[in-house]
Design a protein around this motif. Structure first.
Motif, PDB file in Angstrom:
ATOM      1  N   ASP A   1       3.179   1.203 -14.361  1.00 35.29           N
ATOM      2  CA  ASP A   1       2.302   1.732 -13.319  1.00 35.29           C
ATOM      3  C   ASP A   1       3.150   2.616 -12.417  1.00 35.29           C
ATOM      4  O   ASP A   1       4.343   2.427 -12.304  1.00 35.29           O
ATOM      5  CB  ASP A   1       1.709   0.588 -12.474  1.00 35.29           C
ATOM      6  CG  ASP A   1       0.825  -0.326 -13.312  1.00 35.29           C
ATOM      7  OD1 ASP A   1       0.388   0.122 -14.386  1.00 35.29           O
ATOM      8  OD2 ASP A   1       0.595  -1.475 -12.896  1.00 35.29           O
ATOM      9  N   ASP A   2       2.488   3.571 -11.773  1.00 35.90           N
ATOM     10  CA  ASP A   2       3.283   4.476 -10.947  1.00 35.90           C
ATOM     11  C   ASP A   2       3.972   3.722  -9.816  1.00 35.90           C
ATOM     12  O   ASP A   2       3.369   2.949  -9.095  1.00 35.90           O
ATOM     13  CB  ASP A   2       2.371   5.554 -10.362  1.00 35.90           C
ATOM     14  CG  ASP A   2       1.148   4.967  -9.689  1.00 35.90           C
ATOM     15  OD1 ASP A   2       0.794   5.427  -8.615  1.00 35.90           O
ATOM     16  OD2 ASP A   2       0.549   4.008 -10.266  1.00 35.90           O
ATOM     17  N   VAL A   3       5.250   3.941  -9.697  1.00 37.17           N
ATOM     18  CA  VAL A   3       6.031   3.285  -8.644  1.00 37.17           C
ATOM     19  C   VAL A   3       6.211   4.265  -7.501  1.00 37.17           C
ATOM     20  O   VAL A   3       6.729   5.349  -7.701  1.00 37.17           O
ATOM     21  CB  VAL A   3       7.427   2.886  -9.171  1.00 37.17           C
ATOM     22  CG1 VAL A   3       8.195   2.153  -8.087  1.00 37.17           C
ATOM     23  CG2 VAL A   3       7.291   2.051 -10.414  1.00 37.17           C
ATOM     24  N   PRO A   4       5.748   3.908  -6.294  1.00 31.29           N
ATOM     25  CA  PRO A   4       5.938   4.845  -5.188  1.00 31.29           C
ATOM     26  C   PRO A   4       7.423   4.991  -4.848  1.00 31.29           C
ATOM     27  O   PRO A   4       8.159   4.021  -4.863  1.00 31.29           O
ATOM     28  CB  PRO A   4       5.182   4.201  -4.027  1.00 31.29           C
ATOM     29  CG  PRO A   4       4.690   2.895  -4.491  1.00 31.29           C
ATOM     30  CD  PRO A   4       5.145   2.652  -5.887  1.00 31.29           C
TER      31      PRO A   4
ATOM     32  N   ARG B   1      10.253   6.452   1.008  1.00 34.65           N
ATOM     33  CA  ARG B   1      10.051   7.651   1.814  1.00 34.65           C
ATOM     34  C   ARG B   1      11.384   8.212   2.304  1.00 34.65           C
ATOM     35  O   ARG B   1      12.286   7.483   2.643  1.00 34.65           O
ATOM     36  CB  ARG B   1       9.197   7.315   3.029  1.00 34.65           C
ATOM     37  CG  ARG B   1       7.811   6.909   2.641  1.00 34.65           C
ATOM     38  CD  ARG B   1       7.008   6.660   3.907  1.00 34.65           C
ATOM     39  NE  ARG B   1       5.675   6.201   3.559  1.00 34.65           N
ATOM     40  CZ  ARG B   1       4.727   7.017   3.099  1.00 34.65           C
ATOM     41  NH1 ARG B   1       4.973   8.299   2.956  1.00 34.65           N
ATOM     42  NH2 ARG B   1       3.538   6.536   2.811  1.00 34.65           N
TER      43      ARG B   1
END
Ligand SMILES: Nc1ncnc2c1ncn2[C@@H]1O[C@H](COP(=O)(O)OP(=O)(O)O)[C@@H](O)[C@H]1O
Ligand SMILES: [Mg+2]
Lengths: 272, 255
Positions: A3-6, A9
């Motif tokens: 799954d896409d891993v954020p 930031r």
């Protein structure tokens, strides 16, 4: 597992702007103040310049320092009692609605009655001046902690509470595992306000005690200096009081960041 | 063998006066994968929450002849519940979130650690032990939520539109992983959804509900064999089944 891993930031926060800009303003104001005093030749007993105030602070440090310690002690102790009292009362409120309904109005009354109006009575009834000051500071400081923590304890995710019920959790488990951690950001918000208020309460009470003054806090120094028209020392004590307030605010902001930085929106830095 | 759980004449009227569920008679067999399919607001969540014992039916009864323990009254260790939102504790790491039910039950530390490990592996989140929920994507959060439901080794998994908020690709992947777990662990799943495609893909039985007040108007067996995978998703059989179930749903809404 893909799954896409954020991504974390980026942290290109303009830190220097946050510290540098207010600092620059402060320096400009101080220079303008000093210049105005010098150009207009205003005598020090009317308006001392910042340099003369600094000089006084150094010269009178032997009397200002004990006063600062005294005020800090009262403030810190009042805050401590406010934290313990406010938090426990909030837990009590959260545990039974009828307790909250019957006691909360009195907490509000205590909060909305100006402390200057109550302080003289407290000082009359309580022999020990330090304890009297402590009570005054506590009265002003405890309400934000109480009301914030109460809101925090009551704002737990309802699904999470249902889940706890499904697991057969006991009341103290729900309180300790779900409600208390969830209330932490609210509590810390209250603490930040209460820190400043405890200082205000301590100072106001000291002013009210005034002449009764075996007290030797910063407010007493201001009163004493005003009787003797030592304006620079009044300013020096004033600066110490605001410095203390700023320090209290900054340390609780830091604490807030330290405790919440991994999960609460209020403490998370954002891009842009 | 007796059914695992039966609902007899169950209805729910909320104190506000809303009649959410009209009259439900239902028996769920152990080991089945049952979907409750219906439009939003038709009372699916209400039925699931009544089965979980979180709210009481206003009439009728719910029995658990298939469980050795007494009927659930609020607390039920043999049930796992997964909500539409991941419903995680934002202040706790992935591992601590999954450990929550074990802490509540007072499971010893070593045993709890082993079971948390196992649950994390089952949902494929190795390496995310110490992450915090906000550092995870929606799909990963839902995996944590499922792991938390699995960690008590429940016999019944109640899922309330668990994948409705996810993008389709993530949803397909979670569908496959859920089916694999179900075949391996053999729980009974009651799965609430408003997606015809999802219900056909997952379940061996679909209960089609009418609009509010909710009733079960059709009970459809889905005979397609497991394991089902992405080949099933593009097969004619799947397409035909979806068409049939869609028709049923339309009839249910018109009724
Ligand atoms: N606690 C409640 N009080 C009053 N009405 C409710 C409550 N929970 C749900 N309802 C109402 O009952 C109906 C069915 O809700 P729900 O079971 O959540 O539907 P679904 O899950 O199928 O979308 C809705 O009209 C909803 O507004
Ligand atoms: Mg629902």
């Amino acid at each position: 597992m893909s799954d896409d891993v954020p991504r974390p930031r980026s942290r290109r926060d303009s830190l220097w702007l946050k510290i540098g800009a207010p600092l620059a303003i402060g320096i400009v104001v101080l220079i303008a103040w000093e210049a105005m005093v010098r150009v207009n030749e205003i005598p020090w007993y009317i308006l001392p310049g910042p340099l003369s105030i600094a000089e006084t602070m150094v010269r009178d440090w032997h009397m200002l320092w004990p006063s600062l310690v005294n005020t800090l002690q009262v403030t810190a102790l009042a805050l401590l009692v406010a934290v313990v009292g406010g938090f426990s009362l909030a837990v009590l409120f959260a545990s039974a609605r009828w307790i909250e309904l019957s006691l909360f109005p009195y907490a509000v009354i205590l909060q909305v009655t100006p402390i200057v109006a109550i302080a003289p009575l407290i000082i009359v009834y309580v022999d020990n001046l330090t304890i009297a000051l402590l009570i005054c500071a506590w009265i002003v400081a405890f309400f934000p902690i109480l009301s914030n923590t109460t809101i925090g304890l009551n704002s737990a995710d309802h699904n999470l509470l249902d889940l706890m019920r499904l697991y057969g959790a006991r009341r103290w488990q729900i309180l300790w595992f779900i409600r208390v951690p969830g209330a932490l950001p609210f509590f810390l918000g209250g603490l930040r306000i209460s820190g400043g208020l405890a200082l205000i309460g301590a100072i106001v009470a000291e002013f009210v005690a005034g002449g009764a003054g075996s007290g030797s806090g910063l407010a007493f120094r201001i009163l004493e200096a005003s009787y003797r028209l030592e304006i620079p020392r009044m300013y020096a004590a004033l600066f110490l009081i605001s410095g203390t307030g700023i320090l209290i605010f900054l340390s609780f902001t830091g604490l807030n960041h330290l405790l919440l930085r991994r999960w609460h929106e209020s403490a998370i830095r954002r891009e842009g | 063998m007796p059914p695992l759980v039966t609902l007899s004449g169950v209805a729910k009227r909320f104190p506000s006066g809303t009649l959410a569920v009209e009259r439900v008679d239902l028996a769920i067999e152990a080991g089945s994968f049952v979907s409750l399919l219906g439009p939003s607001g038709c009372g699916k969540s209400t039925i699931l929450r009544m089965i979980a014992g979180l709210i009481e039916p206003s009439s009728g009864r719910i029995d658990w002849p298939g469980l050795t323990e007494a009927a659930p009254t609020g607390a039920h260790p043999e049930l796992g519940f997964v909500f539409q939102e991941p419903t995680l504790m934002p202040w706790a790491s992935v591992a601590d979130n999954i450990r929550l039910p074990l802490r509540v039950a007072g499971v010893a530390r070593a045993e709890a650690d082993a079971r948390v490990d196992e649950a994390i592996r089952m949902v494929g989140l190795e390496g995310f032990f110490r992450s915090f929920p906000r550092e995870l994507s929606g799909g990963m959060k839902m995996r944590v939520s499922i792991a938390r439901a699995l960690v008590t080794r429940p016999r019944v998994l109640l899922m309330d539109e668990p994948f409705a908020a996810l993008d389709e690709i993530t949803r397909f992947r979670l569908n496959n992983d859920l089916l694999a777990l179900w075949q391996q662990l053999r729980w009974t799943v009651v799965f609430v959804t408003h997606s015809v495609f999802e219900s056909v893909y997952l379940s061996n039985r679909i209960l089609v509900m009418s609009a509010r007040p909710g009733r079960i108007v059709e009970d459809i067996a889905i005979g397609a064999p497991y394991p089902r995978d992405d080949r099933f998703r593009v097969s004619d059989e799947y397409g035909n089944l979806c068409r049939d179930v869609s028709r049923s749903l339309h009839r249910a809404l018109a009724a």
